[in-house]
Motif scaffolding. Structure first.
Motif, PDB file in Angstrom:
ATOM      1  N   LEU A  15      38.062  47.281  45.987  1.00  0.00           N
ATOM      2  CA  LEU A  15      39.067  47.785  45.056  1.00  0.00           C
ATOM      3  C   LEU A  15      39.560  49.167  45.473  1.00  0.00           C
ATOM      4  CD1 LEU A  15      40.637  47.445  42.409  1.00  0.00           C
ATOM      5  CD2 LEU A  15      38.636  48.357  41.185  1.00  0.00           C
ATOM      6  N   ARG A  17      41.817  48.850  48.523  1.00  0.00           N
ATOM      7  CA  ARG A  17      43.077  48.182  48.184  1.00  0.00           C
ATOM      8  C   ARG A  17      44.005  49.101  47.395  1.00  0.00           C
ATOM      9  NH1 ARG A  17      41.011  44.074  45.817  1.00  0.00           N
ATOM     10  NH2 ARG A  17      41.376  44.618  43.632  1.00  0.00           N
ATOM     11  N   GLU A  18      43.426  49.900  46.478  1.00  0.00           N
ATOM     12  CA  GLU A  18      44.214  50.748  45.589  1.00  0.00           C
ATOM     13  C   GLU A  18      44.266  52.202  46.050  1.00  0.00           C
ATOM     14  OE1 GLU A  18      45.819  49.698  42.810  1.00  0.00           O
ATOM     15  OE2 GLU A  18      45.216  47.622  43.176  1.00  0.00           O
ATOM     16  N   HIS A  19      43.615  52.518  47.175  1.00  0.00           N
ATOM     17  CA  HIS A  19      43.545  53.896  47.681  1.00  0.00           C
ATOM     18  C   HIS A  19      42.977  54.829  46.609  1.00  0.00           C
ATOM     19  CE1 HIS A  19      45.853  52.556  51.154  1.00  0.00           C
ATOM     20  NE2 HIS A  19      46.744  52.032  50.318  1.00  0.00           N
ATOM     21  N   ALA A  20      41.930  54.359  45.959  1.00  0.00           N
ATOM     22  CA  ALA A  20      41.345  55.095  44.833  1.00  0.00           C
ATOM     23  C   ALA A  20      40.145  55.919  45.286  1.00  0.00           C
ATOM     24  CB  ALA A  20      40.914  54.125  43.733  1.00  0.00           C
ATOM     25  N   ILE A  48      35.893  54.770  41.224  1.00  0.00           N
ATOM     26  CA  ILE A  48      35.796  53.432  40.644  1.00  0.00           C
ATOM     27  C   ILE A  48      34.635  53.438  39.656  1.00  0.00           C
ATOM     28  CG2 ILE A  48      35.483  50.966  41.052  1.00  0.00           C
ATOM     29  CD1 ILE A  48      37.961  51.983  42.431  1.00  0.00           C
ATOM     30  N   SER A  93      44.691  49.467  32.091  1.00  0.00           N
ATOM     31  CA  SER A  93      45.622  50.175  32.979  1.00  0.00           C
ATOM     32  C   SER A  93      46.011  51.529  32.408  1.00  0.00           C
ATOM     33  CB  SER A  93      46.869  49.322  33.241  1.00  0.00           C
ATOM     34  OG  SER A  93      47.564  49.054  32.032  1.00  0.00           O
ATOM     35  N   GLU A 152      43.128  53.809  33.112  1.00  0.00           N
ATOM     36  CA  GLU A 152      43.123  54.157  34.534  1.00  0.00           C
ATOM     37  C   GLU A 152      44.125  55.270  34.826  1.00  0.00           C
ATOM     38  OE1 GLU A 152      41.887  49.895  36.602  1.00  0.00           O
ATOM     39  OE2 GLU A 152      43.998  50.337  36.163  1.00  0.00           O
ATOM     40  N   SER A 204      43.059  58.904  36.129  1.00  0.00           N
ATOM     41  CA  SER A 204      43.644  59.312  37.408  1.00  0.00           C
ATOM     42  C   SER A 204      44.297  60.685  37.282  1.00  0.00           C
ATOM     43  CB  SER A 204      44.680  58.291  37.881  1.00  0.00           C
ATOM     44  OG  SER A 204      44.085  57.032  38.111  1.00  0.00           O
ATOM     45  N   PRO A 229      43.614  58.767  42.328  1.00  0.00           N
ATOM     46  CA  PRO A 229      43.670  57.426  41.738  1.00  0.00           C
ATOM     47  C   PRO A 229      42.289  56.934  41.319  1.00  0.00           C
ATOM     48  CG  PRO A 229      45.038  57.526  43.704  1.00  0.00           C
ATOM     49  CD  PRO A 229      44.274  58.811  43.655  1.00  0.00           C
ATOM     50  N   ARG A 272      40.190  53.671  39.219  1.00  0.00           N
ATOM     51  CA  ARG A 272      40.334  52.293  38.775  1.00  0.00           C
ATOM     52  C   ARG A 272      39.051  51.828  38.088  1.00  0.00           C
ATOM     53  NH1 ARG A 272      44.654  53.619  39.631  1.00  0.00           N
ATOM     54  NH2 ARG A 272      46.282  52.682  40.943  1.00  0.00           N
TER      55      ARG A 272
END
Length: 250
Positions: A114, A117-120, A123, A210, A213, A217, A223, A225
């Motif tokens: 995750l 994929r989300e450049h977070a 998590i 969301s 999140e 963020s 970011p 998630r």
């Protein structure tokens, strides 16, 4: 396996000390082992070879010890600084007696996917609170009603140290304001705080994963998630005297 930081600092409040028979929650014995030992063993079962424990804990060949830095956020950043060159670090609290190596591995693998994929840079797991009560009915959980259901937060997190170390002052301010609605409103925005309050009373559809999140963020400056998880072991911690009494801990 990623490097691991286990947060074990600080002395318990007097009422909790009475329930566990000592000053440190991490050293309370549950099922024949300290809470800290339960978490360390789960990390080792998952393949961890580099573990840092932050808190005034006994020395061990299984992990490196950093002293207590005063509060949760200071200890978190001490651990992140210890692994500041690592792309990601796994963070855990010390009070998860039901954690297993398999649960740690699944969380780590799903979180890494995750995050990439989300450049977070952050998590965190959210678990349906109903699963916690099905597996561990004697342990009370704090939960939040969202449009997608009623969830409780987990006690593991995947963090990119370089992403969060830049925001230490801002995160420390948020932690200090966690029990003050007025201070939280300044950080999150009055409309965000109102939305949070209304979602728990009249309009549960106002609050979504969301939306959370996005707010986290913004707060972290990176970011963030939420990872929906079906593992109540991630979220069933022991932090109240009644939790320990339910397990007959002395």
């Amino acid at each position: 396996m990623l490097p691991v930081v286990i947060l074990a600092g600080g002395k318990a409040k007097p009422e909790l000390q009475a329930a566990i028979g000592g000053p440190h929650r991490a050293l309370a014995v549950v099922g024949g082992k300290t809470l800290l030992a339960h978490v360390v063993e789960a990390m080792q079962e998952a393949g961890a070879t580099s573990i840092c424990v932050v808190g005034d804990m006994p020395m061990s060949l299984s992990y490196h010890v950093l002293p207590d830095h005063g509060d949760f956020v200071a200890n978190l950043f001490a651990g992140l600084s210890f692994f500041n060159e690592e792309p990601f670090v796994l963070i855990s609290t010390c009070d998860l007696p039901f954690l297993t190596g398999n649960v740690v591995l699944r969380f780590m693998e799903d979180s890494l996917q995750l995050a990439k994929r989300e450049h977070a840079g952050f998590i965190w797991p959210v678990v349906p609170v109903s699963l916690c009560y099905e597996r561990f009915p004697q342990i009370r959980r704090t939960s939040l009603r969202l449009s997608e259901g009623v969830f409780t937060g987990g006690n593991l997190a995947l963090i990119a140290p370089k992403a969060l170390l830049k925001q230490q002052a801002r995160i420390a301010s948020a932690y200090a304001a966690r029990k003050s609605p007025l201070r939280l409103a300044k950080l999150l925005g009055a409309s965000a705080l109102l939305r949070l309050l209304l979602s728990q009373t009249l309009f549960p559809s106002l609050l979504t994963i969301s939306w959370l999140e996005a707010r986290v963020s913004n707060l972290l400056g990176s970011p963030a998630r939420a990872l929906r998880s079906e593992y109540p072991e991630l979220a069933t911690d022991l932090d109240r005297p009644e939790d320990f009494r339910a397990l007959k801990v002395r």
